[in-house]
Design a protein around this motif. Structure first.
Motif, PDB file in Angstrom:
ATOM      1  N   ASP A  80     -32.341  22.099  57.945  1.00 51.51           N
ATOM      2  CA  ASP A  80     -33.726  21.693  57.759  1.00 51.51           C
ATOM      3  C   ASP A  80     -34.583  22.954  57.818  1.00 51.51           C
ATOM      4  OD1 ASP A  80     -36.468  21.038  58.460  1.00 51.51           O
ATOM      5  OD2 ASP A  80     -35.796  18.985  58.697  1.00 51.51           O
ATOM      6  N   ILE A  81     -35.213  23.295  56.721  1.00 48.01           N
ATOM      7  CA  ILE A  81     -36.089  24.469  56.669  1.00 48.01           C
ATOM      8  C   ILE A  81     -37.495  23.995  56.326  1.00 48.01           C
ATOM      9  CG2 ILE A  81     -36.553  26.668  55.546  1.00 48.01           C
ATOM     10  CD1 ILE A  81     -33.610  26.977  55.012  1.00 48.01           C
ATOM     11  N   ASN A  82     -38.390  24.130  57.290  1.00 46.78           N
ATOM     12  CA  ASN A  82     -39.782  23.712  57.120  1.00 46.78           C
ATOM     13  C   ASN A  82     -39.885  22.242  56.692  1.00 46.78           C
ATOM     14  OD1 ASN A  82     -40.721  26.321  57.749  1.00 46.78           O
ATOM     15  ND2 ASN A  82     -40.522  26.985  55.617  1.00 46.78           N
ATOM     16  N   GLY A  83     -39.037  21.401  57.289  1.00 49.85           N
ATOM     17  CA  GLY A  83     -39.099  19.973  57.011  1.00 49.85           C
ATOM     18  C   GLY A  83     -38.417  19.541  55.732  1.00 49.85           C
ATOM     19  N   VAL A  84     -37.711  20.457  55.061  1.00 47.67           N
ATOM     20  CA  VAL A  84     -37.023  20.144  53.807  1.00 47.67           C
ATOM     21  C   VAL A  84     -35.531  20.384  53.999  1.00 47.67           C
ATOM     22  CG1 VAL A  84     -36.810  20.684  51.354  1.00 47.67           C
ATOM     23  CG2 VAL A  84     -39.054  20.780  52.458  1.00 47.67           C
ATOM     24  N   THR A  85     -34.714  19.438  53.553  1.00 48.61           N
ATOM     25  CA  THR A  85     -33.264  19.587  53.634  1.00 48.61           C
ATOM     26  C   THR A  85     -32.797  20.591  52.602  1.00 48.61           C
ATOM     27  OG1 THR A  85     -33.007  17.312  54.394  1.00 48.61           O
ATOM     28  CG2 THR A  85     -31.060  18.378  53.482  1.00 48.61           C
ATOM     29  N   THR A  86     -31.953  21.530  53.032  1.00 47.69           N
ATOM     30  CA  THR A  86     -31.474  22.574  52.132  1.00 47.69           C
ATOM     31  C   THR A  86     -29.943  22.658  52.188  1.00 47.69           C
ATOM     32  OG1 THR A  86     -31.587  24.327  53.810  1.00 47.69           O
ATOM     33  CG2 THR A  86     -33.573  23.913  52.500  1.00 47.69           C
ATOM     34  N   VAL A  87     -29.361  23.079  51.077  1.00 42.33           N
ATOM     35  CA  VAL A  87     -27.939  23.418  50.997  1.00 42.33           C
ATOM     36  C   VAL A  87     -27.859  24.867  50.552  1.00 42.33           C
ATOM     37  CG1 VAL A  87     -25.762  22.989  49.803  1.00 42.33           C
ATOM     38  CG2 VAL A  87     -27.202  21.066  50.482  1.00 42.33           C
ATOM     39  N   ASN A  88     -27.259  25.701  51.385  1.00 39.73           N
ATOM     40  CA  ASN A  88     -27.202  27.152  51.118  1.00 39.73           C
ATOM     41  C   ASN A  88     -28.594  27.760  50.977  1.00 39.73           C
ATOM     42  OD1 ASN A  88     -24.395  26.910  51.064  1.00 39.73           O
ATOM     43  ND2 ASN A  88     -24.386  26.545  48.864  1.00 39.73           N
ATOM     44  N   GLY A  89     -29.552  27.198  51.701  1.00 41.93           N
ATOM     45  CA  GLY A  89     -30.912  27.716  51.655  1.00 41.93           C
ATOM     46  C   GLY A  89     -31.735  27.232  50.481  1.00 41.93           C
ATOM     47  N   LEU A  90     -31.168  26.400  49.605  1.00 44.89           N
ATOM     48  CA  LEU A  90     -31.881  25.871  48.442  1.00 44.89           C
ATOM     49  C   LEU A  90     -32.290  24.427  48.703  1.00 44.89           C
ATOM     50  CD1 LEU A  90     -29.548  27.292  45.635  1.00 44.89           C
ATOM     51  CD2 LEU A  90     -31.690  28.266  46.507  1.00 44.89           C
ATOM     52  N   ASN A  91     -33.521  24.085  48.350  1.00 43.43           N
ATOM     53  CA  ASN A  91     -34.039  22.750  48.625  1.00 43.43           C
ATOM     54  C   ASN A  91     -33.270  21.678  47.853  1.00 43.43           C
ATOM     55  OD1 ASN A  91     -35.914  24.130  50.098  1.00 43.43           O
ATOM     56  ND2 ASN A  91     -37.656  23.666  48.777  1.00 43.43           N
ATOM     57  N   VAL A  92     -32.970  20.580  48.549  1.00 47.98           N
ATOM     58  CA  VAL A  92     -32.372  19.409  47.910  1.00 47.98           C
ATOM     59  C   VAL A  92     -33.502  18.522  47.397  1.00 47.98           C
ATOM     60  CG1 VAL A  92     -30.942  17.356  48.251  1.00 47.98           C
ATOM     61  CG2 VAL A  92     -30.352  19.500  49.404  1.00 47.98           C
ATOM     62  N   SER A  93     -33.426  18.121  46.155  1.00 47.10           N
ATOM     63  CA  SER A  93     -34.496  17.343  45.526  1.00 47.10           C
ATOM     64  C   SER A  93     -34.697  16.010  46.222  1.00 47.10           C
ATOM     65  CB  SER A  93     -34.174  17.105  44.047  1.00 47.10           C
ATOM     66  OG  SER A  93     -33.962  18.316  43.360  1.00 47.10           O
ATOM     67  N   THR A  94     -35.923  15.514  46.135  1.00 50.74           N
ATOM     68  CA  THR A  94     -36.182  14.153  46.589  1.00 50.74           C
ATOM     69  C   THR A  94     -35.454  13.192  45.661  1.00 50.74           C
ATOM     70  OG1 THR A  94     -38.358  14.796  47.443  1.00 50.74           O
ATOM     71  CG2 THR A  94     -37.971  12.448  47.055  1.00 50.74           C
ATOM     72  N   PRO A  95     -34.722  12.200  46.202  1.00 50.76           N
ATOM     73  CA  PRO A  95     -33.960  11.281  45.327  1.00 50.76           C
ATOM     74  C   PRO A  95     -34.838  10.699  44.230  1.00 50.76           C
ATOM     75  CG  PRO A  95     -33.419  10.918  47.625  1.00 50.76           C
ATOM     76  CD  PRO A  95     -34.568  11.892  47.618  1.00 50.76           C
ATOM     77  N   PRO A  96     -34.253  10.513  43.032  1.00 52.31           N
ATOM     78  CA  PRO A  96     -32.808  10.547  42.748  1.00 52.31           C
ATOM     79  C   PRO A  96     -32.259  11.944  42.476  1.00 52.31           C
ATOM     80  CG  PRO A  96     -34.019   9.856  40.807  1.00 52.31           C
ATOM     81  CD  PRO A  96     -35.039  10.008  41.887  1.00 52.31           C
TER      82      PRO A  96
END
Length: 239
Positions: free
Chosen positions: A157-173
């Motif tokens: 969790d970086i600044n309230g956003v879920t990340t994978v390898n430091g990259l933000n995961v999009s809001t679904p879908p």
């Protein structure tokens, strides 16, 4: 004689007091008991056995590599080394890969859409639980929202956003791709995910998983991150 009886009485009181103190300390600090049921213990044992099996498999692969190097001549050693490097690149997610697998679409639940409930995104805990679920099975490659996930990857969790390898995961879908060693392995994973309780975890976060049928061809792109070599140096030829 009287003094001897007094000493005996004092000794008896000391022994009784010591035994009472030990019993009190035992009752106050009882030994922790394993309260898990039989199935929980069996699941943990199965996980440990799977890890043990994977470690033995890796050891066998490394032994085969060592034997190969010993049997090859100087001319073929370079080719064997390059094959090993290519294998490590594939394991690290540095190459594109294509094979049998399944495609999962993570979407807002129909109820959240109907009632206009805002979707803030998937949480790191939920995404981590999903990865732990599929780790029960063998998989060759995993991609989460276009981001390659490997053993070196992290979910944070970086600044309230879920990340994978430091990259933000999009809001679904968004989509999740999983490539398995064989189509049969993909079918096993598919059937397991259909019956898994992970659906309830997603639904509590107003999300659903739309799991596609296993297919013979799923393509996953290589990871964008490059490894920095800070210690290995190439020796000049002849040394």
């Amino acid at each position: 004689m009287k003094k001897r009886i007094q000493w005996q009485f004092v000794l008896i009181l000391l022994i009784v007091g010591f035994m009472t103190a030990v019993q009190y300390n035992t009752m106050k600090h009882p030994e922790e008991r394993d309260t898990r049921d039989l199935w929980a213990i069996r699941n943990e044992l199965a996980a440990e056995q799977k890890l043990h099996s994977e470690l033995l498999s890796e050891i066998r692969d490394l032994d085969k590599t060592i034997v190969t190097y010993k049997l090859l001549g100087e001319d073929d050693t370079g080719k064997a080394l390059m094959d090993t490097v290519d294998k490590l690149y594939r394991q690290a997610g540095m190459t594109d890969i294509e094979g049998p697998g399944i495609l999962i679409e993570v979407k807002p639940s129909p109820e959240s859409i109907a009632y206009g409930i805002p979707i803030s995104g998937i949480s790191p805990d939920l995404l981590t639980r999903f990865v732990n679920e599929i780790n029960r099975f063998k998989w060759v490659a995993l991609e989460i929202d276009g981001k390659r996930f490997t053993l070196l990857s992290s979910i944070r969790d970086i600044n309230g956003v879920t990340t994978v390898n430091g990259l933000n995961v999009s809001t679904p879908p968004f989509s999740i791709k999983i490539i398995s060693p064989s189509l049969a392995d993909s079918e096993k994973l598919y059937n397991y995910l259909l019956a898994s309780s992970i659906h309830d975890d997603f639904y509590l976060d107003n999300l659903i998983m739309d799991i596609g049928q296993p297919t013979t061809s799923i393509r996953i792109r290589s990871g964008a991150e490059e490894f920095e070599n800070r210690f290995l140096k190439e020796l000049p030829k002849g040394e």
